[in-house]
Write a protein that holds these residues in place. Structure first.
Motif, PDB file in Angstrom:
ATOM      1  N   LEU A 293     -21.211  -5.441 -18.614  1.00  0.00           N
ATOM      2  CA  LEU A 293     -21.123  -6.826 -18.522  1.00  0.00           C
ATOM      3  C   LEU A 293     -19.951  -7.385 -17.678  1.00  0.00           C
ATOM      4  N   GLY A 294     -18.698  -6.474 -17.845  1.00  0.00           N
ATOM      5  CA  GLY A 294     -17.313  -6.986 -17.138  1.00  0.00           C
ATOM      6  C   GLY A 294     -17.340  -6.056 -15.836  1.00  0.00           C
ATOM      7  N   LEU A 295     -17.962  -5.183 -15.487  1.00  0.00           N
ATOM      8  CA  LEU A 295     -17.938  -4.451 -14.497  1.00  0.00           C
ATOM      9  C   LEU A 295     -18.485  -4.955 -12.949  1.00  0.00           C
ATOM     10  N   ARG A 296     -17.931  -4.728 -11.934  1.00  0.00           N
ATOM     11  CA  ARG A 296     -18.313  -5.034 -10.483  1.00  0.00           C
ATOM     12  C   ARG A 296     -19.160  -4.123  -9.876  1.00  0.00           C
ATOM     13  N   HIS A 297     -20.170  -4.556  -9.048  1.00  0.00           N
ATOM     14  CA  HIS A 297     -21.320  -3.889  -8.447  1.00  0.00           C
ATOM     15  C   HIS A 297     -20.768  -2.310  -8.140  1.00  0.00           C
ATOM     16  N   THR A 298     -19.643  -2.410  -7.418  1.00  0.00           N
ATOM     17  CA  THR A 298     -19.149  -0.946  -7.004  1.00  0.00           C
ATOM     18  C   THR A 298     -18.797   0.167  -8.037  1.00  0.00           C
ATOM     19  N   GLU A 299     -18.285  -0.549  -8.948  1.00  0.00           N
ATOM     20  CA  GLU A 299     -17.911   0.149 -10.389  1.00  0.00           C
ATOM     21  C   GLU A 299     -19.132   0.840 -10.951  1.00  0.00           C
ATOM     22  N   VAL A 300     -20.185   0.193 -11.052  1.00  0.00           N
ATOM     23  CA  VAL A 300     -21.487   0.726 -11.709  1.00  0.00           C
ATOM     24  C   VAL A 300     -22.186   1.600 -10.739  1.00  0.00           C
TER      25      VAL A 300
END
Length: 481
Positions: A293-300
């Protein structure tokens, strides 16, 4: 991040089918002189020249042209390494002032409102501007003359005649004086569930077509210690919104999405929407990592490249966006969203594919015709081909990438398009027409996916927002046929 794909089917006929749109806007969008959010409504001096066969838009060949490009999933090399050099070669005495940003609205809105805008703007990303409001405020230039002009490099054809059907219509609005085009939706995107083909082959996992098979595979993936499904709640919630909308359309046909666009009472609580939300909500409950929920797209997306995540909902820009993180053990592939019910009205192979990524010339720049000429360069066959090579995404220029060797993810997307045949639908437009609904959907989908899977709450929340928009006379309305 921004929004966008490719096979054995002839790409020209493929794009013709996939870009068919059929929009109709109501006359509620008036060309107003007031700017979005207020500001100067004085007309700035425009650089102009003499029209000729060589200069069909009548640009001042010595005047500078300023462009701003969104720095997201498509990158910016197509602008710096292709379009700008092509423009400069054609008009060597004109300086191209270039800049890129991830924060389009933050960067551009103040300049639009002060009458000092760039001449051509790429409106995209999480911070994209409300384009309907820009049209309403008279800040986007009428592109009729651009589309009627001769193609930059296809002899004997106008710009319009080189594009896939529906490409112009998608950026057309009703204004005082009739329907007019205001945007170039340039990139052609295929949406679906992305996965690592090599990981699936290693584990002998079969790509599912039914929801039961999807659930069974998610159980196997979870047992293998991998998160079955993920998206980034911090800034990519709209990926999940599109997944739900796609499933809803497969359940009840694209009419379900047209009803949402047309603000039809009860559209958000219709059975197809609720069924899609319930199905995906349960995926959130059982198969997602709540910390995302708290991550940005590139992190996922990086976690997927590391085989910590199996399925990721996205558009065909993904492969290019993650190019630096792809290892020899990772090969992008994409599949259609599985059929939610056994009575879906569209087949399992049906997909969502459409033109996207808005580019427009601004009336608040000092060289609006130069901005249009830059778009004419972008819509050349040569520029479109290089765009596809650099971004791994097709464009709305028909046949520009015919016969080209393309990447694994792009190849997979094309195969998916080929199998879809006539069952390719454009999707929905309420998210770009009505910013209030778009903003609400991002919160609602995160609540659905990360906080218990309450489909009824999702539907009721969006229904209320939609009807609030419908009743708000200050918001210009658009309709789809």
């Amino acid at each position: 991040m921004s929004d966008i794909t490719k096979s054995e089917l002839d790409r020209r006929s493929l794009l013709r089918r996939a870009a068919a749109v059929g929009l109709a806007a109501t006359p509620a969008v008036g060309m107003l002189s007031a700017c979005v959010g207020g500001g100067s409504d004085e007309k700035n001096d425009q650089a102009t020249g003499t029209k000729s066969a060589d200069n069909p838009l009548g640009i001042d060949t010595k005047a500078p042209v300023e462009i701003v490009i969104f720095d997201g999933g498509l990158g910016t090399k197509y602008a710096t390494d292709v379009d700008t050099p092509m423009y400069k070669k054609k008009w060597p005495e004109s300086e191209v002032k270039y800049s890129a940003t991830e924060q389009i609205a933050t960067t551009i809105k103040p300049r639009l409102n002060s009458g000092t805008a760039p001449d051509m703007i790429n409106n995209s990303g999480a911070d994209m501007m409300d384009f309907g409001a820009i049209v309403k405020a008279g800040q986007a230039a009428d592109l009729t003359d651009l589309f009627a002009a001769p193609s930059f490099d296809v002899t004997g054809k106008t710009v319009a005649e080189t594009l896939v059907p529906g490409a112009i219509e998608q950026g057309t609005y009703d204004v005082e004086g009739g329907r007019k085009p205001f945007a170039v939706n340039y990139s052609f995107t295929v949406f679906g569930l992305y996965y690592n083909k090599k990981l699936f082959e290693k584990n002998s996992w079969t790509v599912p077509t039914t929801w039961a098979d999807f659930i069974a595979l998610c159980d196997k993936i979870k047992a293998a210690g991998i998160t079955p499904f993920a998206y980034a709640g911090a800034n990519a919630s709209y990926y999940m919104v599109r997944a739900i909308m796609t499933s809803a359309a497969k359940i009840g046909t694209e009419q379900v999405l047209k009803d949402l666009d047309n603000l039809k009472p009860g559209a958000w609580t219709a059975p197809a929407i609720k069924q899609a939300a319930e199905a995906w909500g349960q995926i959130g409950v059982k198969y997602m990592n709540k910390s995302f929920l708290g991550l940005r797209h590139t992190e996922v997306q990086l976690q997927q490249n590391q085989d910590k995540v199996a399925f990721y909902p996205c558009g065909s820009w993904l492969e290019n966006e993650q190019a630096a993180s792809i290892t020899p053990n990772f090969e992008y592939a994409v599949m259609p969203y599985p059929s939610v019910t056994t009575s879906d009205q569209l087949p399992a192979t049906a997909i969502n594919a459409a033109a996207g990524e808005i580019y427009f010339a601004s009336t608040k720049g000092s060289n609006v015709q130069g901005g249009k000429e830059y778009l004419r360069v972008m819509l050349s066959k040569a520029a479109a081909l290089e765009f596809t090579k650099l971004t791994k995404s097709l464009t709305v220029v028909a046949g520009a990438a015919d016969g080209q060797t393309i990447s694994p993810g792009l190849t997979s997307g094309n195969e998916m398009l080929s199998k879809a045949g006539k069952d390719i639908f454009m999707g929905y437009l309420w998210d770009t027409w009505y910013k209030k609904m778009n903003d609400a959907s991002l919160e609602a989908v995160n609540a659905l996916m990360f906080n218990g899977g309450d489909a009824q709450k999702f539907c009721d929340t969006m229904e209320k927002v939609a009807q609030d928009v419908a009743k708000d006379s200050s918001i210009s309305k658009n309709t789809r046929a």
